[in-house]
Motif scaffolding. Sequence first.
Motif, PDB file in Angstrom:
ATOM      1  N   UNK A 123       0.719  -1.709   0.533  1.00  0.00           N
ATOM      2  CA  UNK A 123      -0.291   0.452   0.420  1.00  0.00           C
ATOM      3  C   UNK A 123       0.971   1.690  -0.082  1.00  0.00           C
ATOM      4  N   UNK A 124       1.674   1.488   0.958  1.00  0.00           N
ATOM      5  CA  UNK A 124       2.978   2.066   0.574  1.00  0.00           C
ATOM      6  C   UNK A 124       3.568   2.582  -0.387  1.00  0.00           C
ATOM      7  N   UNK A 125       3.591   1.975  -1.306  1.00  0.00           N
ATOM      8  CA  UNK A 125       4.593   2.063  -3.162  1.00  0.00           C
ATOM      9  C   UNK A 125       3.355   2.148  -3.548  1.00  0.00           C
ATOM     10  N   UNK A 126       2.655   2.037  -3.658  1.00  0.00           N
ATOM     11  CA  UNK A 126       1.265   2.220  -4.200  1.00  0.00           C
ATOM     12  C   UNK A 126       1.133   2.909  -4.518  1.00  0.00           C
ATOM     13  N   UNK A 127       0.429   3.891  -2.814  1.00  0.00           N
ATOM     14  CA  UNK A 127       0.474   4.965  -2.721  1.00  0.00           C
ATOM     15  C   UNK A 127       0.922   6.468  -3.411  1.00  0.00           C
ATOM     16  N   UNK A 167      10.301   5.055  -4.307  1.00  0.00           N
ATOM     17  CA  UNK A 167       9.685   3.679  -3.709  1.00  0.00           C
ATOM     18  C   UNK A 167      10.661   2.840  -4.245  1.00  0.00           C
ATOM     19  N   UNK A 168      10.852   2.890  -5.909  1.00  0.00           N
ATOM     20  CA  UNK A 168      11.515   1.482  -6.651  1.00  0.00           C
ATOM     21  C   UNK A 168      12.871   0.998  -5.680  1.00  0.00           C
ATOM     22  N   UNK A 169      13.472   1.770  -5.203  1.00  0.00           N
ATOM     23  CA  UNK A 169      14.492   1.449  -4.738  1.00  0.00           C
ATOM     24  C   UNK A 169      13.562   0.090  -2.981  1.00  0.00           C
TER      25      UNK A 169
END
Lengths: 280, 346
Positions: free
Chosen positions: A87-91, A97-99
């Motif tokens: 969810x955190x990445x998708x937010x 985010x990629x790292x």
Amino acid sequence: MTAKRAGYVFVAPFLVLFLLLFMFPLGYAAYLSLFKDQLVGGTVFAGLANYTRALSDPQLLQGAGRVGLFFLIQVPIMLLISLAAALAIDSGLLRAARVFRLGVFLPYAVPSVVAALMWGYLYGPSFGPLARFGFDPLTDTLMLPALGNIVTWEFAGYNMIILYAALRTVPAERYEAAAVDGAGPWRTAWSIKIPALRPALLLCLVFSVIGSFQLFAEPNLVQRLAPNVINAAYTPNLYAYSLAFTSQQVNYAAAVSFLLGLVILVVSYAVLYTANRSRR
Amino acid sequence: MAQVEFQYIPTFSITKSLVDLRPYGADANKSKFVDWTWGQVTGPNGEIFAYPQDTGPMGMVYRADLFAKYKIDVPKTWDEFAAAARKLHAADGKVYLTDMAANETGAWHGLMWQAGSKPYTVNGTTVGLAVNDTASKKVADYWGGLAKEGVVATDPDFTDTWFQGLNSGKYAAWLTAAWGPVFLGGSAKSTAGKWKAAPLPQWDAGSNVSGNWGGSTTAVIKGTANPIAAAKFAEFLNSDPESAKMFNTVQNFFPATTALLADPSFAAQKSEFFGGQQLNQLFGQIGDTVNKGWQWPPFLDQSNQDWTETVGKALADKADAAGATDQWQQRVTSYAKDQGFTVNAG
């Protein structure tokens, strides 16, 4: 007719390998499990005696109870971490985010043998960093949480990728609709994303059932560091292994493996069944 | 041909996997080998299943510098050893006189061997099991007591913790076999020159008995296309003076042939790692004191696993190790019965 035949030809390579590498060993194990081979007296047909023995074998039942407990505690923790990370990445609110995604996933790329060895060093009672704080996880009570920690570390990233991939398939219209209705990011996550993740979460859960009940590599490697804590029957899989290779009871080991497979089947089915029912 | 450790010969001979070497003239070689080793390769009906290759009579290697620092005399009896363990640990809480590894069945069997225990007596399909006999209980009671007091360590051996302990001086002594000193020279390099070796402490003052830990043999595997050549080569490999000597000088095997053990140039060798001590001479003498008549069971792996989960566990948990020998006995007995053996207890 020719189309039908072509279909068989296309399926044949898979079918041959499936029969040869999957069904044949399975059938052979089933066959073995019906016999009893003794050091004195040789092999005799035993019928289902190995199975009845297994069902009342305290060592096996204890091991099965242990992995059951492991499943009930470790899996929810791991899936919560995976869900939060996905969810955190998708937010889209994370920096780098990629790292982050790669970092969380990386442990899965480490072979479980290496992971168990590495954590073994960290847990090491006289030189590990934990030992400096007087904390020794290689004891009767802390061993299961210590193993749970290794497994969580290894597989949280893997489950995160499954969940994240599922999130990417959510149609943009739903988000737009939610935004029109005035939903903020938390509300969107709770009411749109998590319901959309249901099938993916279920998939992760079934994988985790299998993984938990087949726990082997981690306890097998940590056993070397704590041979008196992790015994030969610590997990059912470890038990089957030591029965076959230490005790020379290949037939009984086959029966234990079959029962273990049956338990995994039943638990997986139960998970799917309850999830499907609660959806209605 | 295969290299088989002494303790596994019954495990392989019960499944009829080894060739009896008597038809190939094995009997004539009896006098070439240390007599207890010949007993180890002899089957219940007089079969000769292998040629001894190397041995591991047990002694004690110790850190002479630590012993001097804490004013500890080399213990000659187990009572003195226990007193030394208490004194040393009281003087420095980070140091233990030794590590009685709670997973080390080899050393434990060796100590039972020294104490005169007869845990296994094998006669075909009848097996006598007494892993909880008086001598075994004596050993378990002794080490269990020291572990409970916390004056000896029980770390699993051949692990990182253990290697580090040997290097850092956590353990002031290691009860090991004749192959131990060379092993130590490789894995505890930083402590070169600080070690000395002595015979095992004794149960009775003035007696001189030891056990054996490890060592191996050359056996011929059933199904070989050429048993004569294999048997003769196994004989040559282990009894030829030149070959036996090379096993020692190149492979660091501790010899099993009487000729090499009696060779003055062998006995006179000095070990730098041990401050110039003549270890070959010492362990050669210890080899003569190894109890004869010790037998291994045809299911050693199982017995070892059962030991680790009963007596070993009791050592590690500082519980009743002597009592745990009864559980050990119960477990191996039920295993042996399940495998179709006729079991005589005690």
